[in-house]
Design an enzyme around this catalytic site. Structure first.
Site, PDB file in Angstrom:
ATOM      1  N   PRO A 128      76.235  63.873  83.865  1.00 30.36           N
ATOM      2  CA  PRO A 128      74.964  64.610  83.975  1.00 30.36           C
ATOM      3  C   PRO A 128      74.179  64.649  82.655  1.00 30.36           C
ATOM      4  O   PRO A 128      72.959  64.528  82.656  1.00 30.36           O
ATOM      5  CB  PRO A 128      75.415  66.012  84.400  1.00 30.36           C
ATOM      6  CG  PRO A 128      76.691  65.773  85.146  1.00 30.36           C
ATOM      7  CD  PRO A 128      77.354  64.616  84.473  1.00 30.36           C
ATOM      8  N   ARG A 242      74.638  42.538  84.279  1.00 35.46           N
ATOM      9  CA  ARG A 242      73.170  42.595  84.390  1.00 35.46           C
ATOM     10  C   ARG A 242      72.566  41.326  85.012  1.00 35.46           C
ATOM     11  O   ARG A 242      71.578  41.444  85.753  1.00 35.46           O
ATOM     12  CB  ARG A 242      72.543  42.947  83.035  1.00 35.46           C
ATOM     13  CG  ARG A 242      72.696  44.436  82.749  1.00 35.46           C
ATOM     14  CD  ARG A 242      72.213  44.896  81.393  1.00 35.46           C
ATOM     15  NE  ARG A 242      72.458  46.340  81.242  1.00 35.46           N
ATOM     16  CZ  ARG A 242      72.602  46.960  80.086  1.00 35.46           C
ATOM     17  NH1 ARG A 242      72.496  46.293  78.951  1.00 35.46           N
ATOM     18  NH2 ARG A 242      72.821  48.260  80.050  1.00 35.46           N
ATOM     19  N   THR A 312      73.815  39.064  75.550  1.00 39.92           N
ATOM     20  CA  THR A 312      73.217  40.401  75.529  1.00 39.92           C
ATOM     21  C   THR A 312      71.688  40.340  75.631  1.00 39.92           C
ATOM     22  O   THR A 312      71.082  41.012  76.473  1.00 39.92           O
ATOM     23  CB  THR A 312      73.607  41.137  74.222  1.00 39.92           C
ATOM     24  OG1 THR A 312      75.028  41.118  74.111  1.00 39.92           O
ATOM     25  CG2 THR A 312      73.114  42.570  74.214  1.00 39.92           C
ATOM     26  N   GLY A 339      47.306  50.194 104.949  1.00 41.96           N
ATOM     27  CA  GLY A 339      47.870  51.459 105.444  1.00 41.96           C
ATOM     28  C   GLY A 339      49.193  51.267 106.173  1.00 41.96           C
ATOM     29  O   GLY A 339      50.076  52.125 106.110  1.00 41.96           O
ATOM     30  N   GLU A 362      72.180  50.473  85.866  1.00 44.70           N
ATOM     31  CA  GLU A 362      72.704  49.492  84.895  1.00 44.70           C
ATOM     32  C   GLU A 362      71.780  49.315  83.690  1.00 44.70           C
ATOM     33  O   GLU A 362      71.610  48.211  83.172  1.00 44.70           O
ATOM     34  CB  GLU A 362      73.022  48.160  85.583  1.00 44.70           C
ATOM     35  CG  GLU A 362      74.170  48.343  86.557  1.00 44.70           C
ATOM     36  CD  GLU A 362      75.073  47.156  86.719  1.00 44.70           C
ATOM     37  OE1 GLU A 362      75.195  46.344  85.793  1.00 44.70           O
ATOM     38  OE2 GLU A 362      75.681  47.066  87.784  1.00 44.70           O
TER      39      GLU A 362
HETATM   40  N1  COS Z   1      78.619  43.850  73.090  1.00 48.53           N
HETATM   41  C1  COS Z   1      79.569  44.241  72.203  1.00 48.53           C
HETATM   42  N2  COS Z   1      79.390  45.277  71.351  1.00 48.53           N
HETATM   43  C2  COS Z   1      78.209  45.945  71.415  1.00 48.53           C
HETATM   44  C3  COS Z   1      77.184  45.590  72.314  1.00 48.53           C
HETATM   45  C4  COS Z   1      77.431  44.485  73.171  1.00 48.53           C
HETATM   46  N3  COS Z   1      76.512  44.094  74.049  1.00 48.53           N
HETATM   47  N4  COS Z   1      76.138  46.431  72.144  1.00 48.53           N
HETATM   48  C5  COS Z   1      76.472  47.305  71.186  1.00 48.53           C
HETATM   49  N5  COS Z   1      77.732  46.994  70.732  1.00 48.53           N
HETATM   50  C6  COS Z   1      78.459  47.671  69.657  1.00 48.53           C
HETATM   51  C7  COS Z   1      77.650  47.694  68.357  1.00 48.53           C
HETATM   52  O1  COS Z   1      77.890  46.562  67.596  1.00 48.53           O
HETATM   53  C8  COS Z   1      78.176  48.940  67.682  1.00 48.53           C
HETATM   54  O2  COS Z   1      79.430  48.579  67.098  1.00 48.53           O
HETATM   55  P1  COS Z   1      80.044  49.334  65.782  1.00 48.53           P
HETATM   56  O3  COS Z   1      80.651  50.595  66.270  1.00 48.53           O
HETATM   57  O4  COS Z   1      81.062  48.373  65.273  1.00 48.53           O
HETATM   58  O5  COS Z   1      78.911  49.562  64.846  1.00 48.53           O
HETATM   59  C9  COS Z   1      78.460  49.869  68.839  1.00 48.53           C
HETATM   60  O6  COS Z   1      78.620  49.036  69.997  1.00 48.53           O
HETATM   61  C10 COS Z   1      77.354  50.886  69.066  1.00 48.53           C
HETATM   62  O7  COS Z   1      76.143  50.186  69.321  1.00 48.53           O
HETATM   63  P2  COS Z   1      74.719  50.884  69.186  1.00 48.53           P
HETATM   64  O8  COS Z   1      74.573  51.467  67.811  1.00 48.53           O
HETATM   65  O9  COS Z   1      73.697  49.913  69.647  1.00 48.53           O
HETATM   66  O10 COS Z   1      74.859  52.105  70.230  1.00 48.53           O
HETATM   67  P3  COS Z   1      73.836  53.163  70.744  1.00 48.53           P
HETATM   68  O11 COS Z   1      74.527  54.461  70.892  1.00 48.53           O
HETATM   69  O12 COS Z   1      72.573  53.136  69.938  1.00 48.53           O
HETATM   70  O13 COS Z   1      73.536  52.697  72.254  1.00 48.53           O
HETATM   71  C11 COS Z   1      72.475  51.514  74.012  1.00 48.53           C
HETATM   72  C12 COS Z   1      73.038  51.492  72.574  1.00 48.53           C
HETATM   73  C13 COS Z   1      71.354  52.505  74.187  1.00 48.53           C
HETATM   74  C14 COS Z   1      71.960  50.103  74.240  1.00 48.53           C
HETATM   75  C15 COS Z   1      73.606  51.823  74.993  1.00 48.53           C
HETATM   76  O14 COS Z   1      74.029  53.154  74.901  1.00 48.53           O
HETATM   77  C16 COS Z   1      73.243  51.515  76.438  1.00 48.53           C
HETATM   78  O15 COS Z   1      73.311  50.355  76.882  1.00 48.53           O
HETATM   79  N6  COS Z   1      72.861  52.545  77.210  1.00 48.53           N
HETATM   80  C17 COS Z   1      72.577  52.361  78.617  1.00 48.53           C
HETATM   81  C18 COS Z   1      73.804  52.597  79.421  1.00 48.53           C
HETATM   82  C19 COS Z   1      73.621  52.123  80.810  1.00 48.53           C
HETATM   83  O16 COS Z   1      73.247  50.998  81.078  1.00 48.53           O
HETATM   84  N7  COS Z   1      73.930  52.994  81.755  1.00 48.53           N
HETATM   85  C20 COS Z   1      73.799  52.653  83.131  1.00 48.53           C
HETATM   86  C21 COS Z   1      74.946  53.185  83.894  1.00 48.53           C
HETATM   87  S1  COS Z   1      76.259  52.124  83.983  1.00 48.53           S
HETATM   88  S2  COS Z   1      75.992  51.420  85.780  1.00 48.53           S
END
Ligand code: COS
Length: 390
Positions: A128, A242, A312, A339, A362
């Protein structure tokens, strides 16, 4: 080499999926949407003919198909009904983390369950208060002896009410942000509670549930990868799923486009079929171009994975563009119907509602843009691993 030619096997697979959509999905899609019917019979038939679990490797009883193969299936079944395809395709999301990092014994057990019987698994990341911001999740997993004890609640869980097992993300170190999250395989009979089934705008034949874990114990070997690797496993999973979601969005857009073009040839206004009016032609032309572009991005994002490369950036391009295309094409299809497009008796009303979730689940279209911006501005990310140690 750039070659957009499908192999004979891929063409046959696509044809099989299309025939299944025509014969088994389309005839009931609008009725199932209206009544939010759980498509159990269709699950069993799709499983039987091999249209589910295509990514599970052959050693665990799956087809071991590639990501492009998966996209071909996903576009066709989603053309039939994206709600039903969300149900059929969700095992791909739940199994990806297991394939990426679970132990051999866990793979044999849990992947084997899905290939031996038409069972379902769910992916439990969202909470949530932790949607786009995955790191702020509150579910915890505490190690006690040779077990982990899981407590917390997850929402928007596809197939949550019907799953045999769940891939669950939980904090194993509350103070470590994204570096304190771990992933586990949790069997339903460990005590998973299904709290609520959502009543949704679209994709109503799919089950979306809130579920909770109250002192649910799992063996320590159900940890996927190493402790605190869960965030990366989740991101790597989404990279892999994705393209398939983008393919589903293409399927919705194509369905809406076909209905709109057929209708524009039949509907007469000002003495001619509305397809003769340039205002309609331009809408149809834009739909056609955008669908073609969305499919090309989708295929590229899948082929990149099939070639073992990190995808990615391209998978976010594909998911973002295909989802926005589905919404735009479905909206314009309603416009072409005028309509009548707003009336439930006509098919595009459902597609308009179904398309919306593509921009949300996603990873929202905004999160895809965020990933695209970061990947573009911070190329160091190209160095990230594409696999984790099991
Ligand atoms: N593959 C491998 N590692 C990855 C990665 C990827 N595609 N993307 C990020 N990482 C790693 C980064 O390198 C970083 O590693 P370190 O800890 O070594 O520094 C770590 O993960 C954190 O990455 P980042 O700083 O980008 O994290 P954030 O908290 O800023 O989040 C987003 C990034 C917003 C992109 C992420 O939280 C996200 O995808 N959110 C959406 C979630 C989603 O899709 N939800 C839908 C429900 S699931 S059906």
């Amino acid at each position: 080499m750039v070659d957009f030619t499908l192999t004979d096997e891929q063409r046959n697979l696509r044809e099989m999926a299309h025939d299944f959509a025509v014969g088994e999905i389309r005839p009931v899609a609008w009725e199932y949407d209206r009544d939010a019917t759980w498509p159990q019979e269709i699950i069993e038939k799709a499983w039987e003919v091999g249209l589910m679990n295509s990514h599970i490797p052959e050693e665990y009883g799956g087809a071991g198909a590639g990501y492009l193969d998966g996209c071909l299936i996903e576009e066709e079944l989603s053309w039939g009904c994206s709600g039903i395809q969300t149900t059929l395709g969700c095992n791909g999301l739940a199994t990806a983390p297991v394939i990426i990092g679970a132990s051999e014994a866990v793979k044999q057990d849990y992947l084997g369950r899905l290939t031996e019987a038409p069972l379902l698994a769910s992916f439990c990341l969202t909470e949530p208060d932790a949607g786009s911001d995955v790191s702020s999740m509150r579910t915890t997993a505490v190690r006690r002896g040779d077990k982990y004890v899981i407590n917390g609640s997850k929402c928007f869980i596809t197939n949550g009410g019907h799953a045999n097992w769940y891939t669950v993300y939980a904090k194993t170190d509350k103070d470590a942000g994204h570096r304190g999250i771990s992933a586990f395989v949790v069997p339903r009979d460990a005590g998973v509670v299904v709290d609520k089934k959502e009543d949704k705008l679209g994709q109503r034949a799919s089950n979306t549930a809130t579920i909770s874990f109250n002192d649910v114990e799992v063996p320590a070997e159900n940890l996927i990868g190493e402790e605190n690797q869960g965030f990366k496993i989740a991101m790597m999973t989404l990279d892999r799923t994705r393209p398939g979601v983008a393919a589903m969005a293409v399927g919705i857009a194509r369905a809406a486009f076909e209905f709109a073009t057929d209708y524009s040839r039949e509907r007469v206004q000002f003495g001619v079929p509305i397809a003769m009016h340039q205002a309609i032609q331009f809408m149809i032309a834009d739909m056609a171009t955008e669908i073609e572009a969305a499919r090309l991005l989708t295929w590229k994002s899948a082929v990149t994975l099939d070639q073992g490369e990190r995808n990615t950036l391209i998978s976010s391009h594909a998911k973002r563009f295909a989802a926005d295309t589905a919404m735009k094409v479905a909206t314009d299809a309603v416009q072409v119907y005028g309509g009548y497009g707003f009336i439930k008796e006509y098919p595009v009303e459902k597609l308009f509602r179904d398309a919306k979730i593509m921009q949300l689940y996603e990873g929202t279209s905004q999160i895809q843009r965020l990933v695209i911006a970061r990947e573009t501005l911070l190329p160091r990310r190209a160095e990230e691993p594409t696999a984790v140690a099991a």
